[in-house]
Design an enzyme around this catalytic site. Structure first.
Site, PDB file in Angstrom:
ATOM      1  N   VAL A  67       0.859  -1.189   0.000  1.00  0.00           N
ATOM      2  CA  VAL A  67       0.000   0.000   0.000  1.00  0.00           C
ATOM      3  C   VAL A  67       0.892   1.235   0.000  1.00  0.00           C
ATOM      4  O   VAL A  67       1.763   1.390   0.853  1.00  0.00           O
ATOM      5  CB  VAL A  67      -0.939   0.013   1.233  1.00  0.00           C
ATOM      6  CG1 VAL A  67      -1.685   1.345   1.330  1.00  0.00           C
ATOM      7  CG2 VAL A  67      -1.925  -1.140   1.146  1.00  0.00           C
ATOM      8  N   ALA A 112       4.413   4.108   3.171  1.00  0.00           N
ATOM      9  CA  ALA A 112       3.901   2.890   2.538  1.00  0.00           C
ATOM     10  C   ALA A 112       4.029   1.729   3.520  1.00  0.00           C
ATOM     11  O   ALA A 112       4.628   1.863   4.589  1.00  0.00           O
ATOM     12  CB  ALA A 112       4.705   2.578   1.280  1.00  0.00           C
ATOM     13  N   LYS A 113       3.463   0.619   3.190  1.00  0.00           N
ATOM     14  CA  LYS A 113       3.665  -0.602   3.984  1.00  0.00           C
ATOM     15  C   LYS A 113       3.334  -1.787   3.100  1.00  0.00           C
ATOM     16  O   LYS A 113       2.509  -1.679   2.175  1.00  0.00           O
ATOM     17  CB  LYS A 113       2.734  -0.604   5.202  1.00  0.00           C
ATOM     18  CG  LYS A 113       3.203  -1.515   6.316  1.00  0.00           C
ATOM     19  CD  LYS A 113       4.270  -0.834   7.158  1.00  0.00           C
ATOM     20  CE  LYS A 113       4.788  -1.710   8.271  1.00  0.00           C
ATOM     21  NZ  LYS A 113       5.634  -0.986   9.199  1.00  0.00           N
ATOM     22  N   GLY A 114       3.968  -2.919   3.389  1.00  0.00           N
ATOM     23  CA  GLY A 114       3.676  -4.132   2.626  1.00  0.00           C
ATOM     24  C   GLY A 114       3.492  -5.288   3.563  1.00  0.00           C
ATOM     25  O   GLY A 114       3.843  -5.212   4.747  1.00  0.00           O
ATOM     26  N   ASP A 153      10.079  -5.613   8.782  1.00  0.00           N
ATOM     27  CA  ASP A 153       9.087  -5.359   9.828  1.00  0.00           C
ATOM     28  C   ASP A 153       8.886  -6.711  10.533  1.00  0.00           C
ATOM     29  O   ASP A 153       9.725  -7.613  10.392  1.00  0.00           O
ATOM     30  CB  ASP A 153       7.785  -4.822   9.191  1.00  0.00           C
ATOM     31  CG  ASP A 153       6.795  -4.287  10.217  1.00  0.00           C
ATOM     32  OD1 ASP A 153       7.079  -3.260  10.843  1.00  0.00           O
ATOM     33  OD2 ASP A 153       5.725  -4.906  10.409  1.00  0.00           O
TER      34      ASP A 153
END
Ligand code: NAD
Length: 425
Positions: A67, A112-114, A153
């Protein structure tokens, strides 16, 4: 907050909570309503299917996400999470938080992050490598050193980043592209100082908090919840600065010594014993007792939601520095603020990790690497600057530091968005 069914990806608790804080911050700065409207939605949500050859030769198809929330301030930046509970609403929430964190820290980066919905403990190393490489390939059109730079993460680590970087590089003609991810091993373009950066950032933030409260870290008493990456380094750096760490805890329980614990010895103990349980040179304590211990400062560095309306009145620390994400609830923050307890919020206090990730990216682009002292000093400059800007707002508007930090973050985004304007008009 109600969402249309086409907006199910926005309907998660983490994101809704983030929206509430953004709306409150927007009110404090009288934010342009058009900007606020835009800030409340992600720019792009990518969902991919990831077919993976398992060790038994079968093929399993996992679901992954990336995202990209907002890129006004610079390329997207945020970690990749491997966990069985990962879903799109959660990734949207985490991507939003990265946007506001990078903004308040003054980094030239978007948010952002995944994530991939997988329990990383149930797959082999080969399967994890296959998964990472295919995930990297599936989202490769959207990432890159000038576009979007992932990092580790929960459930991912430097090795995962090495596989990601290698896959991306192979697909770009085979030329090494270290700047596509951060949190890599030092041998392939990682930064010195990355491993301890969050713990050191917590201590730099604590030093500022002590100063503003007219106190000194040397000789102070500190209790620390959590003794993992963040908590153990925060304990070590505070100990090195002359603070007495009187209590620490981990998943196995808490320990106390009013004269100060021997932190270097406990770090060695943990290396062999994994948990604090069994360390005999201290008194046992419950986790709840640790949180409400009489001390100058409390660093919650384990989990979210540790201090809420049920125990906020009992907290006796004068300063709380949030090493973990969201350890003090929004309502508890209000109670503690009224009681005069100073809270250095997570978006600044645990920003050391993303700040040194930013340094890693800069060093990769320059192909010029700094020694550890330079990394640490630059970290101090950035985290102290973010603290000072937040603190000024906190004093001028008489709001708690968390609200102040969010207001500064939203204001910075607002200014940049208005300057860049809407494309096309
Ligand atoms: P970690 O897994 O290395 O350590 C977590 C520690 O918390 C462990 O010591 C564990 O035993 C302890 N713990 C777990 N449950 C507990 C409980 N009920 N009571 C007391 N202690 C308990 O994780 P970490 O990397 O140190 O991260 C800690 C927190 O900081 C998380 O909220 C994470 O999201 C946040 N954070 C980490 C970084 C980073 O760079 N590592 C950056 C920003 C934020």
């Amino acid at each position: 907050m109600e969402f249309h069914k086409s907006e199910a990806h926005l309907d998660g608790p983490l994101f809704k909570n983030a929206l509430q804080t953004v709306e409150e911050a927007a009110k404090l700065i009288n934010c342009d309503p058009n900007v606020l409207e835009r800030l409340k939605k992600p720019r792009r949500c990518v969902t991919v299917s990831i077919p993976v050859r398992m060790d038994d030769y079968s093929v399993k198809v996992f679901t992954g996400y990336r995202v990209q929330y907002n890129a006004t301030l610079g390329p997207y930046k945020g970690g990749i999470r491997y966990h069985q509970n990962v879903d799109l609403p959660e990734v949207v929430g985490l991507a939003a938080l990265m946007t506001f964190k990078n903004s308040v820290l003054g980094l030239p980066l978007g948010g952002a992050k995944g994530g991939v919905c997988v329990d990383p403990n149930t797959i082999s190393r080969t399967e994890k490598q296959n998964l990472t490489r295919r995930y990297a390939s599936e989202i490769s059109a959207f990432v890159g050193p000038t576009k979007d730079i992932p990092a580790p993460d929960v459930g991912t680590d430097p090795q995962t980043m090495a596989w990601f970087m290698d896959t991306y590089s192979q697909e770009q003609g085979g030329y090494a592209q270290p700047g596509v991810v951060t949190g890599k091993p030092v041998e392939i373009g990682g930064s010195l100082g990355r491993n301890h950066a969050t713990g050191l950032g917590v201590v730099y933030t604590a030093e500022k908090s002590f100063e503003k409260m007219g106190m000194k870290m040397a000789g102070s008493t500190i209790a620390i919840q959590g003794f993992g990456n963040v908590g153990s380094f925060a304990a070590l750096f505070a100990h090195q600065r002359g603070a007495k760490i009187i209590a620490i805890s981990d998943v196995s329980g808490a320990i106390f010594n009013g004269d100060g614990l021997n932190i270097p010895e406990i770090i060695e103990f943990i290396k062999t014993n994994k948990v604090l349980k069994g360390y005999t040179k201290a008194q046992p304590l419950t986790n709840e007792e640790l949180l409400t211990l009489k001390c100058d400062a409390l660093f919650p560095c384990a989990l979210e939601g540790q201090i809420d309306v049920h125990n906020a009145e009992n907290v006796k620390a004068k300063i709380i520095v949030e090493g973990a994400n969201g350890p003090v609830s929004v309502n508890a923050t209000k109670i503690l603020h009224k009681r005069g307890v100073f809270i250095a919020p997570d978006v600044i206090a645990n920003g050391g990790g993303v700040i040194v990730s930013y340094f890693e990216w800069v060093q990769d682009i320059m192909s010029l690497f700094w020694d550890e002292e330079e990394v640490n000093n630059r970290l101090k400059t950035i985290i102290h600057r973010a603290f000072d800007v937040g603190f000024k707002f906190h004093q001028e508007k008489n709001v708690d530091m968390r609200s102040a930090a969010m207001a500064v973050s939203v204001q910075r985004l607002e200014k940049a968005m208005l300057l860049r304007g809407l494309y096309p008009r």
